[in-house]
Scaffold this motif. Structure first.
Motif, PDB file in Angstrom:
ATOM      1  N   ALA A   8      47.471  61.077  64.706  1.00  0.00           N
ATOM      2  CA  ALA A   8      48.450  60.734  63.661  1.00  0.00           C
ATOM      3  C   ALA A   8      48.706  61.841  62.563  1.00  0.00           C
ATOM      4  O   ALA A   8      47.734  62.402  62.146  1.00  0.00           O
ATOM      5  N   ASN A   9      49.835  61.733  62.309  1.00  0.00           N
ATOM      6  CA  ASN A   9      50.313  62.814  60.997  1.00  0.00           C
ATOM      7  C   ASN A   9      50.714  61.824  60.139  1.00  0.00           C
ATOM      8  O   ASN A   9      51.678  60.942  60.423  1.00  0.00           O
ATOM      9  N   ILE A  10      50.464  62.151  58.719  1.00  0.00           N
ATOM     10  CA  ILE A  10      50.799  61.385  57.687  1.00  0.00           C
ATOM     11  C   ILE A  10      51.274  62.470  56.844  1.00  0.00           C
ATOM     12  O   ILE A  10      50.543  63.500  56.180  1.00  0.00           O
ATOM     13  N   ILE A  11      52.306  62.316  55.969  1.00  0.00           N
ATOM     14  CA  ILE A  11      52.960  63.120  55.191  1.00  0.00           C
ATOM     15  C   ILE A  11      53.002  62.318  53.899  1.00  0.00           C
ATOM     16  O   ILE A  11      53.809  61.356  53.838  1.00  0.00           O
ATOM     17  N   ALA A  12      52.226  62.606  52.759  1.00  0.00           N
ATOM     18  CA  ALA A  12      52.351  61.831  51.525  1.00  0.00           C
ATOM     19  C   ALA A  12      53.488  62.156  50.678  1.00  0.00           C
ATOM     20  O   ALA A  12      53.645  63.608  51.055  1.00  0.00           O
ATOM     21  N   LYS A  13      53.827  61.668  49.636  1.00  0.00           N
ATOM     22  CA  LYS A  13      54.919  61.838  48.980  1.00  0.00           C
ATOM     23  C   LYS A  13      54.035  62.620  47.977  1.00  0.00           C
ATOM     24  O   LYS A  13      52.761  62.628  47.318  1.00  0.00           O
ATOM     25  N   ALA A  14      54.777  63.753  47.340  1.00  0.00           N
ATOM     26  CA  ALA A  14      54.152  64.471  46.476  1.00  0.00           C
ATOM     27  C   ALA A  14      53.109  64.119  45.334  1.00  0.00           C
ATOM     28  O   ALA A  14      52.083  64.713  45.064  1.00  0.00           O
ATOM     29  N   ASP A  15      53.595  63.160  44.771  1.00  0.00           N
ATOM     30  CA  ASP A  15      53.117  62.436  43.599  1.00  0.00           C
ATOM     31  C   ASP A  15      51.935  61.398  44.181  1.00  0.00           C
ATOM     32  O   ASP A  15      51.116  60.706  43.255  1.00  0.00           O
ATOM     33  N   LYS A  16      51.742  61.379  45.441  1.00  0.00           N
ATOM     34  CA  LYS A  16      50.790  60.440  46.037  1.00  0.00           C
ATOM     35  C   LYS A  16      49.600  61.062  46.911  1.00  0.00           C
ATOM     36  O   LYS A  16      48.871  60.311  47.508  1.00  0.00           O
ATOM     37  N   VAL A  17      49.578  62.433  46.836  1.00  0.00           N
ATOM     38  CA  VAL A  17      48.697  62.971  47.719  1.00  0.00           C
ATOM     39  C   VAL A  17      47.105  62.741  47.569  1.00  0.00           C
ATOM     40  O   VAL A  17      46.470  62.298  48.563  1.00  0.00           O
ATOM     41  N   GLU A  18      46.850  62.508  46.127  1.00  0.00           N
ATOM     42  CA  GLU A  18      45.438  62.281  45.853  1.00  0.00           C
ATOM     43  C   GLU A  18      45.134  60.896  46.370  1.00  0.00           C
ATOM     44  O   GLU A  18      44.060  60.397  46.892  1.00  0.00           O
ATOM     45  N   LEU A  19      46.061  59.816  46.082  1.00  0.00           N
ATOM     46  CA  LEU A  19      45.589  58.410  46.598  1.00  0.00           C
ATOM     47  C   LEU A  19      45.731  58.317  47.831  1.00  0.00           C
ATOM     48  O   LEU A  19      44.642  57.712  48.515  1.00  0.00           O
ATOM     49  N   VAL A  20      46.573  58.879  48.742  1.00  0.00           N
ATOM     50  CA  VAL A  20      46.707  58.746  50.154  1.00  0.00           C
ATOM     51  C   VAL A  20      45.253  59.448  50.763  1.00  0.00           C
ATOM     52  O   VAL A  20      44.669  59.100  51.289  1.00  0.00           O
ATOM     53  N   LYS A  21      44.841  60.736  50.114  1.00  0.00           N
ATOM     54  CA  LYS A  21      43.649  61.095  50.617  1.00  0.00           C
ATOM     55  C   LYS A  21      42.350  60.474  50.189  1.00  0.00           C
ATOM     56  O   LYS A  21      41.674  60.059  51.409  1.00  0.00           O
ATOM     57  N   ALA A  22      42.334  59.695  49.241  1.00  0.00           N
ATOM     58  CA  ALA A  22      41.227  58.818  48.778  1.00  0.00           C
ATOM     59  C   ALA A  22      41.294  57.560  49.865  1.00  0.00           C
ATOM     60  O   ALA A  22      40.262  57.007  50.344  1.00  0.00           O
ATOM     61  N   GLU A  23      42.269  57.160  50.080  1.00  0.00           N
ATOM     62  CA  GLU A  23      42.445  55.924  51.113  1.00  0.00           C
ATOM     63  C   GLU A  23      42.019  56.169  52.651  1.00  0.00           C
ATOM     64  O   GLU A  23      41.309  55.435  53.105  1.00  0.00           O
ATOM     65  N   LEU A  24      42.476  57.198  52.885  1.00  0.00           N
ATOM     66  CA  LEU A  24      42.200  58.042  54.419  1.00  0.00           C
ATOM     67  C   LEU A  24      40.556  58.273  54.381  1.00  0.00           C
ATOM     68  O   LEU A  24      39.969  57.810  55.429  1.00  0.00           O
ATOM     69  N   LEU A  25      39.989  58.664  53.250  1.00  0.00           N
ATOM     70  CA  LEU A  25      38.726  59.054  53.296  1.00  0.00           C
ATOM     71  C   LEU A  25      37.775  57.676  53.394  1.00  0.00           C
ATOM     72  O   LEU A  25      36.816  57.734  54.069  1.00  0.00           O
ATOM     73  N   LYS A  26      38.449  56.812  52.911  1.00  0.00           N
ATOM     74  CA  LYS A  26      37.455  55.170  52.675  1.00  0.00           C
ATOM     75  C   LYS A  26      37.583  54.915  54.087  1.00  0.00           C
ATOM     76  O   LYS A  26      36.555  54.077  54.577  1.00  0.00           O
ATOM     77  N   LEU A  27      38.421  55.258  55.087  1.00  0.00           N
ATOM     78  CA  LEU A  27      38.336  54.650  56.451  1.00  0.00           C
ATOM     79  C   LEU A  27      37.454  55.394  57.460  1.00  0.00           C
ATOM     80  O   LEU A  27      37.216  54.783  58.542  1.00  0.00           O
ATOM     81  N   ILE A  28      37.049  56.617  56.923  1.00  0.00           N
ATOM     82  CA  ILE A  28      36.299  57.452  57.911  1.00  0.00           C
ATOM     83  C   ILE A  28      34.947  56.655  58.356  1.00  0.00           C
ATOM     84  O   ILE A  28      34.692  56.357  59.382  1.00  0.00           O
ATOM     85  N   ASP A  29      34.007  56.113  57.492  1.00  0.00           N
ATOM     86  CA  ASP A  29      32.775  55.491  57.622  1.00  0.00           C
ATOM     87  C   ASP A  29      33.113  54.331  58.515  1.00  0.00           C
ATOM     88  O   ASP A  29      32.144  53.827  59.176  1.00  0.00           O
ATOM     89  N   ILE A  30      33.896  53.367  57.735  1.00  0.00           N
ATOM     90  CA  ILE A  30      34.329  52.250  58.523  1.00  0.00           C
ATOM     91  C   ILE A  30      34.591  52.495  59.865  1.00  0.00           C
ATOM     92  O   ILE A  30      34.220  51.509  60.635  1.00  0.00           O
ATOM     93  N   THR A  31      35.356  52.990  60.103  1.00  0.00           N
ATOM     94  CA  THR A  31      35.840  53.142  61.496  1.00  0.00           C
ATOM     95  C   THR A  31      34.862  53.806  62.346  1.00  0.00           C
ATOM     96  O   THR A  31      34.555  53.368  63.590  1.00  0.00           O
ATOM     97  N   ARG A  32      34.163  54.972  62.094  1.00  0.00           N
ATOM     98  CA  ARG A  32      33.053  55.537  62.846  1.00  0.00           C
ATOM     99  C   ARG A  32      32.020  54.156  63.278  1.00  0.00           C
ATOM    100  O   ARG A  32      31.536  54.755  64.092  1.00  0.00           O
ATOM    101  N   ALA A  33      31.950  53.428  62.360  1.00  0.00           N
ATOM    102  CA  ALA A  33      30.560  52.245  62.599  1.00  0.00           C
ATOM    103  C   ALA A  33      31.065  51.077  63.701  1.00  0.00           C
ATOM    104  O   ALA A  33      30.335  50.704  64.155  1.00  0.00           O
ATOM    105  N   GLU A  34      32.456  51.329  63.860  1.00  0.00           N
ATOM    106  CA  GLU A  34      33.156  50.287  64.812  1.00  0.00           C
ATOM    107  C   GLU A  34      32.471  50.413  66.445  1.00  0.00           C
ATOM    108  O   GLU A  34      32.546  51.769  66.828  1.00  0.00           O
TER     109      GLU A  34
END
Length: 69
Positions: A8-34
């Motif tokens: 997947a490719n995700i392009i964040a709006k310029a003012d939302k880059v840090e928010l998008v990054k933070a949310e994507l980082l939250k998914l890593i451990d949760i997804t890997r544990a499945e």
């Protein structure tokens, strides 16, 4: 059962880059544990920090569908 790769490719709006990054980082451990998740890897483009790419490898489509449910 064949392994499944999701890309997947995700392009964040310029003012939302840090928010998008933070949310994507939250998914890593949760997804890997499945069950069935072989790996989940997130990349952020060095030249365009608003561009994120991730890929997931799953043991089967069925296990990925459970994840998506």
């Amino acid at each position: 059962m064949a392994q499944l790769t999701i890309l997947a490719n995700i392009i964040a709006k310029a003012d939302k880059v840090e928010l998008v990054k933070a949310e994507l980082l939250k998914l890593i451990d949760i997804t890997r544990a499945e069950e069935g998740c072989i790996d989940y890897v997130l990349h952020q483009d060095n030249e365009n920090p608003a561009h994120f790419t991730f890929y997931e490898n799953w043991a089967s489509r069925e296990l990925w569908q459970v994840h998506m449910g």
